[in-house]
Design an enzyme around this catalytic site. Sequence first.
Site, PDB file in Angstrom:
ATOM      1  N   HIS A 102       0.522  -1.083   0.199  1.00 36.63           N
ATOM      2  CA  HIS A 102       0.140  -0.181   0.380  1.00 36.63           C
ATOM      3  C   HIS A 102       0.770   1.743   0.016  1.00 36.63           C
ATOM      4  CE1 HIS A 102      -3.406  -2.152   0.501  1.00 36.63           C
ATOM      5  NE2 HIS A 102      -2.836  -2.287   1.682  1.00 36.63           N
ATOM      6  N   ASP A 139      -2.728 -10.480  -2.038  1.00 32.01           N
ATOM      7  CA  ASP A 139      -3.428  -9.870  -0.335  1.00 32.01           C
ATOM      8  C   ASP A 139      -5.072 -10.220  -0.867  1.00 32.01           C
ATOM      9  OD1 ASP A 139      -2.674  -9.346   1.720  1.00 32.01           O
ATOM     10  OD2 ASP A 139      -4.039  -7.712   1.019  1.00 32.01           O
ATOM     11  N   HIS A 141      -6.095  -6.875   0.109  1.00 27.68           N
ATOM     12  CA  HIS A 141      -6.323  -6.102  -0.514  1.00 27.68           C
ATOM     13  C   HIS A 141      -5.674  -5.571  -1.976  1.00 27.68           C
ATOM     14  CE1 HIS A 141      -6.580  -6.013   4.118  1.00 27.68           C
ATOM     15  NE2 HIS A 141      -8.240  -5.810   3.587  1.00 27.68           N
TER      16      HIS A 141
END
Length: 251
Positions: A102, A139, A141
């Site tokens: 991220h 993942d 996300h």
Amino acid sequence: MDKISVVYSKDFLTDYPTVDCECPDRVDKIYSHIRDIADFTEPGLCDISDLTLCHSERLIKSVQRNPVTYNVACRSAGGAIKAAELALKAPSFALIRPPGHHAGHDFNGGFCFFNNMAIAIKRLIAKGLIGNALIVDIDLHYGNGTYDIVQADSNITFVNIDAASREDFFNDIEAALKNASSFDMLCCSAGFDTYINDWGGLLFTDDYRNAAHMLASSNPHFFTILEGGYFIPDLGINVRAYLKGLLEACS
Ligand SMILES: [Zn+2]
């Protein structure tokens, strides 16, 4: 092969400021479950020149404000680099934290500080060790930071697996790996938050074994780095299943 190369440092047990669920117990639990099938390598810190391959000066300075966080974030990126270097010879796994997918060029969040995956690949390309790479992010996300950094780089292909069912998960991985053998390196951002008892509620322990087997069978130059995974009681057995899948693909 009876052991898999795992990059790990006690630095990853550092209790740096982050959310409660992204705790040192994560890597501690994994470490204790994989010891008998892992061949451990200690990573160094990444250099500032590695960070600037992917991040703005502003973002780097913002992480440097906390020296403890900065040190462990540089060790984590160093761990990804080490895993990528090892993958030139045989598949490897980076048992690292903080995670990285991220963290974008000029932003970070979601428990991430620097983008470990993008840093590792860009460094190998910059050193002429590989010409191109395929990243598969499994993942739960979306790897928004990785996408942000690599989208304009024609040498790096990024595929994010975002499946609503187990069947879709494996179909999407299969599709992502169609041309995987044509890349110099295959790289996986592995989050275990897709687990049935974790936030994703999707996959079972043995699914990680199958996913790893599919990935490692698609390209011998393959490395995986740890991203998410927060259901501590089963995190160790899930990563162990993943490593078993790697070993089976290599034997
Ligand atoms: Zn996640």
